[in-house]
Every structure is written in structure tokens, then in C-alpha cells.
Design a protein around this motif. Structure first.
Motif, PDB file in Angstrom:
ATOM      1  N   ASP A  40       0.835  -1.210   0.000  1.00  0.00           N
ATOM      2  CA  ASP A  40       0.000   0.000   0.000  1.00  0.00           C
ATOM      3  C   ASP A  40       0.870   1.260   0.000  1.00  0.00           C
ATOM      4  O   ASP A  40       1.991   1.244   0.494  1.00  0.00           O
ATOM      5  N   ARG A  74       2.823 -10.539   5.499  1.00  0.00           N
ATOM      6  CA  ARG A  74       1.772  -9.527   5.561  1.00  0.00           C
ATOM      7  C   ARG A  74       1.948  -8.688   6.812  1.00  0.00           C
ATOM      8  O   ARG A  74       2.267  -9.190   7.873  1.00  0.00           O
ATOM      9  N   THR A  77       1.241  -2.341   5.935  1.00  0.00           N
ATOM     10  CA  THR A  77       1.225  -1.803   4.572  1.00  0.00           C
ATOM     11  C   THR A  77       1.457  -2.866   3.504  1.00  0.00           C
ATOM     12  O   THR A  77       1.522  -2.538   2.322  1.00  0.00           O
ATOM     13  N   ARG A  79       0.058  -6.130   1.634  1.00  0.00           N
ATOM     14  CA  ARG A  79      -1.180  -6.888   1.397  1.00  0.00           C
ATOM     15  C   ARG A  79      -0.942  -8.374   1.205  1.00  0.00           C
ATOM     16  O   ARG A  79      -1.816  -9.191   1.464  1.00  0.00           O
TER      17      ARG A  79
END
Length: 105
Positions: A40, A74, A77, A79
Motif C-alpha cells: 500500500d 503480511r 502496509t 497486502r
């Protein structure tokens, strides 16, 4: 520093090798991922990106062919768990030749 074989303790020489045998289906198939699909906030270059890696794996980056890949799990930020090359900043998914995902529990 590496000790010559003659200077190694006797118990190390007499034990059989504990190295794991590698089979034909023991390697990983790597597929490059778009970093924007994995992490992200890549568009906001003004903010620092904090991503933890969890050590290096045996696989070498197939893109730059110079560095070992690092495991990224994970997190806030991130995914998707993936393998990351710090040299060329590429992301890779990994699965076994039979199609089983290697980075999923």
C-alpha cells in the motif's frame, strides 16, 4: 575463519551429513509481482515506507541474479506475503512446481 579439516573435532568428522536431500520438486517457481499490488501507499513517495523483512531465503533474484531474496510477510502496509530483492526492488510470489503456494500457511 575456516578451520582445516585436520583441525576439526573428531565427532564432526564421524557424524553423517545432516544436510537435507534436494528433490526435483523441492525448488520454488518465482513469478514477478507488481509492487503496487503488494504494498500500500507506493504512490506517496514523500512518506517513508516501513516494511519488515524476515530473513533471506536460498533463492537468488531471477531479475538481477546477484542477491538472495528476502521474505516479507503480511503487515500493516503489505497486502500479500512475498519475496523481495533489495537490489532491484522487485517482488515475487513463490509456489512449488505442483502449484501449491509456498508463502501461504
Amino acid at each position: 575463519m575456516t578451520l582445516p579439516e585436520a583441525m576439526s573435532p573428531p565427532q564432526q568428522q564421524s557424524q553423517p551429513s545432516r544436510r537435507r536431500q534436494h528433490f526435483a520438486d523441492d525448488y520454488l517457481v518465482l513469478s514477478e509481482l507488481n509492487p503496487r499490488m503488494v504494498i500500500d501507499h507506493l504512490d506517496d513517495e514523500e512518506q517513508p515506507l516501513h516494511v519488515l523483512t524476515f530473513g533471506s531465503v536460498r533463492e537468488i533474484c531471477p531479475k538481477c541474479r546477484t542477491h538472495q531474496l528476502k521474505l516479507v510477510l503480511r503487515q500493516q502496509t503489505v497486502r500479500l506475503a512475498h519475496l523481495f530483492c533489495a537490489e532491484c526492488e522487485s517482488c515475487f510470489d513463490a509456489h512449488y512446481p505442483n502449484g501449491t503456494p509456498a508463502l501461504t500457511i
